[in-house]
Design a protein around this motif. Structure first.
Motif, PDB file in Angstrom:
ATOM      1  N   UNK A  62     -10.960  -6.689  29.316  1.00  0.00           N
ATOM      2  CA  UNK A  62     -12.081  -6.147  28.742  1.00  0.00           C
ATOM      3  C   UNK A  62     -12.129  -6.664  27.269  1.00  0.00           C
ATOM      4  N   UNK A  63     -11.151  -7.182  26.632  1.00  0.00           N
ATOM      5  CA  UNK A  63     -11.218  -8.025  25.173  1.00  0.00           C
ATOM      6  C   UNK A  63     -12.121  -9.079  25.195  1.00  0.00           C
ATOM      7  N   UNK A  64     -12.566  -9.547  24.270  1.00  0.00           N
ATOM      8  CA  UNK A  64     -13.286 -10.664  24.180  1.00  0.00           C
ATOM      9  C   UNK A  64     -12.326 -11.879  24.280  1.00  0.00           C
ATOM     10  N   UNK A  65     -12.818 -12.749  24.963  1.00  0.00           N
ATOM     11  CA  UNK A  65     -11.906 -14.103  25.425  1.00  0.00           C
ATOM     12  C   UNK A  65     -12.794 -15.454  25.024  1.00  0.00           C
ATOM     13  N   UNK A  66     -12.435 -16.418  24.764  1.00  0.00           N
ATOM     14  CA  UNK A  66     -12.875 -17.625  24.469  1.00  0.00           C
ATOM     15  C   UNK A  66     -14.292 -18.036  25.465  1.00  0.00           C
ATOM     16  N   UNK A  67     -13.948 -17.833  26.802  1.00  0.00           N
ATOM     17  CA  UNK A  67     -14.803 -17.988  27.724  1.00  0.00           C
ATOM     18  C   UNK A  67     -16.181 -17.148  27.633  1.00  0.00           C
ATOM     19  N   UNK A  68     -15.968 -16.122  27.017  1.00  0.00           N
ATOM     20  CA  UNK A  68     -17.368 -15.075  26.807  1.00  0.00           C
ATOM     21  C   UNK A  68     -17.808 -15.022  25.277  1.00  0.00           C
ATOM     22  N   UNK A 105     -11.419 -14.943  17.118  1.00  0.00           N
ATOM     23  CA  UNK A 105     -11.105 -16.142  16.281  1.00  0.00           C
ATOM     24  C   UNK A 105      -9.556 -16.044  15.685  1.00  0.00           C
ATOM     25  N   UNK A 106      -9.217 -14.706  15.497  1.00  0.00           N
ATOM     26  CA  UNK A 106      -7.771 -14.389  15.340  1.00  0.00           C
ATOM     27  C   UNK A 106      -6.811 -14.823  16.434  1.00  0.00           C
ATOM     28  N   UNK A 107      -7.222 -14.550  17.692  1.00  0.00           N
ATOM     29  CA  UNK A 107      -6.346 -14.795  18.816  1.00  0.00           C
ATOM     30  C   UNK A 107      -6.220 -16.146  19.064  1.00  0.00           C
ATOM     31  N   UNK A 143      -2.773 -18.767  18.192  1.00  0.00           N
ATOM     32  CA  UNK A 143      -2.167 -19.609  19.459  1.00  0.00           C
ATOM     33  C   UNK A 143      -2.172 -21.136  18.937  1.00  0.00           C
ATOM     34  N   UNK A 144      -3.263 -21.627  18.008  1.00  0.00           N
ATOM     35  CA  UNK A 144      -3.384 -22.991  17.855  1.00  0.00           C
ATOM     36  C   UNK A 144      -2.970 -23.177  16.312  1.00  0.00           C
ATOM     37  N   UNK A 145      -2.967 -22.402  15.507  1.00  0.00           N
ATOM     38  CA  UNK A 145      -2.982 -22.712  13.937  1.00  0.00           C
ATOM     39  C   UNK A 145      -1.650 -22.030  13.304  1.00  0.00           C
ATOM     40  N   UNK A 186     -16.501 -22.070  16.740  1.00  0.00           N
ATOM     41  CA  UNK A 186     -17.155 -21.063  15.530  1.00  0.00           C
ATOM     42  C   UNK A 186     -16.508 -19.849  15.473  1.00  0.00           C
ATOM     43  N   UNK A 187     -15.591 -19.255  16.447  1.00  0.00           N
ATOM     44  CA  UNK A 187     -14.811 -17.937  16.213  1.00  0.00           C
ATOM     45  C   UNK A 187     -13.861 -18.433  15.331  1.00  0.00           C
ATOM     46  N   UNK A 188     -13.225 -19.516  15.433  1.00  0.00           N
ATOM     47  CA  UNK A 188     -12.111 -19.746  14.245  1.00  0.00           C
ATOM     48  C   UNK A 188     -12.618 -19.703  12.701  1.00  0.00           C
ATOM     49  N   UNK A 189     -13.793 -20.512  12.652  1.00  0.00           N
ATOM     50  CA  UNK A 189     -14.601 -20.738  11.461  1.00  0.00           C
ATOM     51  C   UNK A 189     -14.560 -19.403  10.750  1.00  0.00           C
ATOM     52  N   UNK A 190     -15.359 -18.465  11.834  1.00  0.00           N
ATOM     53  CA  UNK A 190     -15.518 -17.008  11.460  1.00  0.00           C
ATOM     54  C   UNK A 190     -14.180 -16.198  10.861  1.00  0.00           C
TER      55      UNK A 190
END
Length: 728
Positions: free
Chosen positions: A94-100, A128-130, A134-136, A283-287
């Protein structure tokens, strides 16, 4: 689920529990008829008897059933029953995922919004934090605070620009920062000069460099570096060339680190994520980055500005930067080594960096470190002067903490201490505190002046003067009843500064205030560790505060009682002495001891050849070359240690003020033997300091041995062959 299946699930669950309960009750009752001597069957001559089921097993089953029943009453588990606690599960699904994300951004009507606007949506920031973790985070750390070679992403200092477009480009296309190495192009001397010059561009940087060296470095910089970094050294975001004038360093800002970068160049690569992340994910990363930036700005903005200003002043008074800055290093980045009888300690990073510094300290944790010697990760060694800092008032402690929280991040990682066993066990320091830490508050006599009280507070707390100028016992604890009676540190004697010694040597409040405020006075010039104290601490204090410190030291206190019966020294100088012609390579002074006049003339001739050129034939010094020796506080001091040590070590300028610097002092480590040096120092102390106790050859020999062993002996004029062959 619907009502039908809810009922069925509930029924089946209860039937299962009932069945298991029946099984337990059955075997509990059967235990009463069991006969362990009765054989019910045998297998391969192994008999199976009718033994009872262990009661422990039955009790365990009973407890499990009871807990299960309580759980099913309180929490969901029986069909649609939500439990008395009304607990609701929030699963990962139910948590926000990149696909959503794209849907979420669209639903929030923010699809064309800036990163800053997107950062107002907690759902997008969480996603974005998630993605950042994993990436940064492996490079930029978990809170985007950065580390060496990987920039802090929470401030406003952007290597390639900080607009949304710049950040999007960095994430999608990556970056490749390249700097050529210069070790095959520039000389080692040029690289040293330009590294020092670059470091000097940072405000309040602790440097020991001559104006000539800085000018040489500037010349090299202008010739080779301005095409990328600009003539003002403020960098170029189009090239990714950093601003070299601020206190934000990406690739190690110590002089050693800058030198390494110039020598070997750089090739920093950030990978491109265009093929791995969708537009919504970017966009989420930028946010998230904007969110972290806003959070940090808010934290700093909420700090009390007056407390920051007060805290900075107190940090100067406490000389924090001197210990918590490595040799040529970034301010407050730590890394300065302290050699002790038990091993080497390294000062820590006390910038606001949350990973490497003290940015994650609460005020209570900061207070405990400062007042109790209890750090967040263990007890502190008393090289951290908490035995003095414990006297800092609560309001001053709060201001210091606020100031420290306002500092920029320094990404220097702390060095591991090299302490021998068992002193490397920090828990043992609790025992040291119990045994040696005097927690009694400072005492202020009722008849003392307000200035004296202020002076005592600054001297005994923030100034921590006793930490260097008071002898220590075998456990390195201060000997309280020998306050200010002198202590050997770093190959210098932090001299006896008791009220009696200062009185006898004719220090007064004005001369001592001048000395502490400027490093220069009619009584001489600060050198060695004291020059660092003036350079990093006391010169930033108001003259009133420095005068208060001087008044406190001159007047005396408990364990530092002024005894005027010693009288005051009155050096007369060389008078009408005529120097004899002396061969400095073989002074041959010992043959004329029967004739004091002849001996004085010979020693004066030796003084003219070794000291007079700089300090003047009258010992009154020469402007911009050397300080006065006549009435000099060290020459007049009862302990000749520093006078002996300076002749063996030599002395470099303290660079307190480029306009009033003196020339380097030559080392006479291999110019005069111990006997001749002892006679020369005795003569100088007698004529220019009114000290008539002879300096012995044995004193010089021992001090020379100690300095050679510690690596302190000799610089300019240090010849290959020593005249004291027995020492080599």
């Amino acid at each position: 689920m619907n009502t039908f299946w809810s009922h069925w699930v509930t029924l089946l669950t209860l039937l299962f529990l009932l069945f298991m309960l029946i099984v337990v009750v059955y075997y509990w009752r059967k235990n009463h008829t069991a006969d362990k001597n009765k054989t019910v069957d045998s297998f391969d001559n192994i008999q199976e008897n009718d033994a009872a089921v262990p009661k422990l097993l039955l009790f365990s089953y009973g407890i499990a059933f009871l807990l299960a029943a309580v759980f099913l009453v309180l929490y969901p588990g029986l069909g649609n029953w939500q439990g008395l606690m009304a607990w609701k599960s929030t699963s990962e699904a139910t948590q926000p995922h990149a696909s959503d994300l794209e849907t979420q951004i669209t639903q929030a009507t923010l699809s064309d919004s800036s990163y800053l606007q997107l950062s107002q949506d907690n759902t997008i920031v969480t996603a974005g934090k998630a993605l950042f973790q994993t990436h940064c985070a492996a490079c930029h750390l978990s809170e985007a605070e950065g580390q060496t070679h990987f920039p802090n992403l929470t401030d406003d200092v952007w290597l390639y620009g900080g607009t949304d477009k710049d950040i999007h480009h960095s994430i999608t296309q990556g970056r490749n920062g390249v700097m050529a190495g210069w070790k095959n192009i520039l000389s080692a001397e040029d690289i040293t000069h330009v590294a020092t010059y670059i470091a000097s561009l940072q405000t309040d940087r602790i440097l020991s460099a001559s104006s000539f060296a800085l000018q040489q470095g500037k010349t090299v910089f202008n010739k080779n570096c301005t095409s990328c970094h600009g003539s003002d050294a403020k960098g170029n975001q189009l090239l990714g060339a950093p601003n070299l004038t601020d206190n934000i360093w990406l690739h190690n800002g110590s002089i050693k680190g800058i030198t390494h970068t110039i020598n070997n160049g750089l090739n920093n690569v950030m990978p491109a994520f265009a093929q791995q992340l969708s537009d919504a994910e970017i966009q989420a990363l930028g946010a998230y980055l904007r969110h972290q930036n806003t959070r940090r700005k808010t934290e700093v903005a909420q700090l009390n500005k007056e407390q920051i200003t007060q805290g900075q002043y107190l940090a100067y008074a406490g000389d924090c930067v001197a210990c918590h800055t490595g040799e040529g290093g970034e301010l407050f980045g730590g890394g300065l080594g302290f050699v002790t009888p038990f091993g080497t300690l390294y000062s820590t990073n006390i910038s606001s960096h949350p990973e490497f510094g003290i940015g994650d300290y609460t005020y209570a944790e900061f207070y405990d470190a400062l007042h109790k010697g209890k750090g967040k990760h263990g007890y502190l060694y008393p090289a951290m002067p908490y035995s003095s800092y414990q006297y800092i008032t609560d309001s001053d402690t709060k201001a210091l903490w606020v100031y420290m929280q306002s500092l920029n991040y320094v990404n220097t990682q702390n060095l591991d201490n090299k302490m021998m066993f068992p002193s490397n066990i920090r828990l043992g320091l609790l025992g040291w505190n119990i045994a040696f830490l005097d927690t009694d508050p400072l005492e202020y006599p009722t008849n003392s002046t307000e200035s004296w009280r202020r002076g005592k507070y600054l001297t005994m707390s923030l100034g921590h003067c006793s930490e260097c100028h008071t002898p220590r016992n075998i456990a390195q604890a201060l000997i309280a009843d020998k306050l200010f009676q002198g202590n050997l540190i770093d190959g210098w004697m932090a001299p006896d500064i008791t009220a009696t010694e200062l009185y006898q040597d004719r220090w007064d409040v004005n001369s001592l205030t001048d000395f502490l405020k400027t490093g220069h006075s009619e009584k001489g010039t600060a050198f060695g560790g004291m020059a660092e104290v003036v350079k990093n601490s006391t010169r930033y204090l108001t003259r009133n505060d420095v005068s208060a410190i001087a008044e406190y030291l001159i007047t005396g206190d408990k364990y530092n009682i002024l005894d005027k019966s010693v009288g005051q020294l009155t050096p007369l100088g060389f008078g009408n002495l005529i120097p004899a012609q002396i061969n400095i390579q073989a002074p041959d002074l010992a043959e004329n001891t029967a004739d004091p006049q002849t001996q004085d003339q010979q020693l004066y001739g030796l003084y003219i050849q070794t000291c007079g050129a700089c300090h003047g034939p009258d010992g009154k010094g020469r402007e911009d070359i050397a300080p006065t020796l006549l009435n000099n506080g060290i020459i007049m001091h009862k302990d000749p240690y520093d006078t002996i040590a300076v002749t063996i070590r030599g002395l470099m300028p303290n660079y307190l003020d480029q306009e009033t610097n003196f020339m380097p002092m030559s080392s006479f480590n291999t110019v005069l033997n111990d006997a001749d040096l002892a006679q020369l120092i005795t003569f100088v102390r007698q004529k220019l300091g009114d000290r008539n106790t002879p300096v012995t050859e044995g004193q010089v020999t021992q001090i020379r041995k100690d300095l050679i062993k510690a690596g302190f002996a000799g610089n300019i004029h240090n010849l290959t062959q020593s005249p004291n062959d027995t020492l080599e």
